[in-house]
Motif scaffolding. Structure first.
Motif, PDB file in Angstrom:
ATOM      1  N   LYS A 173      35.690  66.245  11.877  1.00 43.87           N
ATOM      2  CA  LYS A 173      34.256  66.896  11.187  1.00 43.87           C
ATOM      3  C   LYS A 173      34.757  68.133  10.919  1.00 43.87           C
ATOM      4  CE  LYS A 173      30.227  67.366  11.805  1.00 43.87           C
ATOM      5  NZ  LYS A 173      28.602  67.325  12.390  1.00 43.87           N
ATOM      6  N   VAL A 188      36.164  58.830   1.764  1.00 45.63           N
ATOM      7  CA  VAL A 188      36.727  58.577   2.904  1.00 45.63           C
ATOM      8  C   VAL A 188      37.191  57.010   3.129  1.00 45.63           C
ATOM      9  CG1 VAL A 188      36.157  58.341   5.417  1.00 45.63           C
ATOM     10  CG2 VAL A 188      35.127  60.150   4.135  1.00 45.63           C
ATOM     11  N   ASP A 190      37.532  54.275   5.569  1.00 48.77           N
ATOM     12  CA  ASP A 190      37.335  54.346   7.137  1.00 48.77           C
ATOM     13  C   ASP A 190      37.486  52.945   7.659  1.00 48.77           C
ATOM     14  OD1 ASP A 190      35.918  54.973   9.473  1.00 48.77           O
ATOM     15  OD2 ASP A 190      34.006  54.029   8.822  1.00 48.77           O
ATOM     16  N   VAL A 197      31.649  57.106  11.758  1.00 48.40           N
ATOM     17  CA  VAL A 197      31.179  56.748  10.317  1.00 48.40           C
ATOM     18  C   VAL A 197      30.180  58.041  10.118  1.00 48.40           C
ATOM     19  CG1 VAL A 197      29.566  55.228   9.036  1.00 48.40           C
ATOM     20  CG2 VAL A 197      31.340  54.295  10.719  1.00 48.40           C
ATOM     21  N   ASP A 198      29.072  58.119  11.289  1.00 51.28           N
ATOM     22  CA  ASP A 198      28.175  59.206  11.026  1.00 51.28           C
ATOM     23  C   ASP A 198      29.098  60.597  10.639  1.00 51.28           C
ATOM     24  OD1 ASP A 198      26.189  57.754  11.484  1.00 51.28           O
ATOM     25  OD2 ASP A 198      26.044  58.209  13.564  1.00 51.28           O
ATOM     26  N   SER A 200      31.839  60.970   9.430  1.00 52.51           N
ATOM     27  CA  SER A 200      32.555  60.940   8.298  1.00 52.51           C
ATOM     28  C   SER A 200      31.706  61.037   7.157  1.00 52.51           C
ATOM     29  CB  SER A 200      33.227  59.363   8.254  1.00 52.51           C
ATOM     30  OG  SER A 200      34.045  59.270   8.950  1.00 52.51           O
ATOM     31  N   LEU A 201      30.448  60.311   7.152  1.00 52.67           N
ATOM     32  CA  LEU A 201      29.287  60.993   6.226  1.00 52.67           C
ATOM     33  C   LEU A 201      29.042  62.332   5.945  1.00 52.67           C
ATOM     34  CD1 LEU A 201      27.051  57.635   6.883  1.00 52.67           C
ATOM     35  CD2 LEU A 201      28.469  57.923   4.741  1.00 52.67           C
ATOM     36  N   GLU A 202      29.021  62.708   6.974  1.00 51.34           N
ATOM     37  CA  GLU A 202      28.696  64.268   7.028  1.00 51.34           C
ATOM     38  C   GLU A 202      29.836  64.916   6.474  1.00 51.34           C
ATOM     39  OE1 GLU A 202      27.578  65.477  11.038  1.00 51.34           O
ATOM     40  OE2 GLU A 202      25.803  63.907  11.176  1.00 51.34           O
ATOM     41  N   LEU A 204      30.844  64.353   3.276  1.00 41.14           N
ATOM     42  CA  LEU A 204      30.610  63.881   2.059  1.00 41.14           C
ATOM     43  C   LEU A 204      29.323  64.532   1.582  1.00 41.14           C
ATOM     44  CD1 LEU A 204      31.062  60.042   2.244  1.00 41.14           C
ATOM     45  CD2 LEU A 204      32.869  61.823   1.164  1.00 41.14           C
ATOM     46  N   GLY A 207      27.849  63.462  -1.608  1.00 42.87           N
ATOM     47  CA  GLY A 207      27.820  62.333  -1.671  1.00 42.87           C
ATOM     48  C   GLY A 207      29.311  61.590  -1.690  1.00 42.87           C
ATOM     49  N   GLY A 208      29.689  60.489  -1.916  1.00 50.63           N
ATOM     50  CA  GLY A 208      31.033  60.109  -1.930  1.00 50.63           C
ATOM     51  C   GLY A 208      31.339  58.602  -2.159  1.00 50.63           C
TER      52      GLY A 208
END
Length: 208
Positions: A173, A188, A190, A197-198, A200-202, A204, A207-208
């Protein structure tokens, strides 16, 4: 595989079959529900149903077919493609599931466009390597994770050190935020779980 064909079906003489993680789970008795081992193959057309007009016995084909680990398989014509000239049947058998999975994720779901940044987790696996090739074909900048012992495979696909990180720890990250000037990525792909997962969301922030 020897039953009479329906109108849109094709009987294939299997010459090579792709091996996927699903097949391993089936062999170990760990796959939920009923399923047949072997899902993709390449081979020679043996017979076509009466509605199939664009394939003929002797044609080389690859695609999705149940029971692909046997000598014969029957499948719907729509699940087959011609094997490109210059490809061996072994090469062709390894393509359908990995590339269709990558295509579905990157094109159908994410709509990846030229100039976007894409993070591919577990990028040294079958789907991951297919996704790297597809994302670059679409004009995206690719970031990838894999276990360090597999990084050479990513380098061989053209990724440099700034675009490679470990899939075994969460450092990807901060590494990729730094590499992108804190802009992160747009998509992503994944296959990891939990804290990954968390993280990876960070990556974006828009958003994404």
């Amino acid at each position: 595989a020897t039953r009479p064909l329906a109108g849109g079906e094709v009987r294939v003489g299997v010459r090579a079959a792709g091996l996927n993680f699903r097949d391993v789970l089936l062999a170990l008795g760990m796959y939920p529900g009923e399923a047949t081992i072997g899902s993709e193959a390449a081979g020679i057309v043996i017979e076509v149903g009466e509605q199939v007009t664009d394939l003929a016995p002797g044609d080389r084909v690859m695609g999705l077919m149940a029971g692909a680990f046997g000598p014969l398989a029957v499948t719907d014509r729509r699940l087959l493609a011609a094997v490109p000239d210059g490809w061996s049947l072994v090469e062709a058998a390894a393509v359908p599931i990995a590339f269709l999975t990558a295509y579905y994720g990157l094109v159908e779901l994410a709509g990846v466009r030229e100039g976007e940044r894409v993070l591919i987790h577990a990028a040294a696996g079958g789907v991951g390597m297919a996704a790297i090739q597809l994302a670059r074909h679409l004009g995206a900048e690719v970031f990838a994770t894999a276990s360090p012992g597999k990084w050479d495979a990513l380098r061989e696909l053209g990724l440099d050190e700034d675009h490679i990180a470990s899939s075994r720890e969460l450092g990807f990250k901060e590494q990729f935020l730094a590499a992108t000037g804190r802009a992160g990525v747009d998509v992503v792909l994944d296959s990891l779980a939990g804290e990954f997962v968390d993280a990876s969301l960070e990556l974006l922030p828009r958003g994404g």
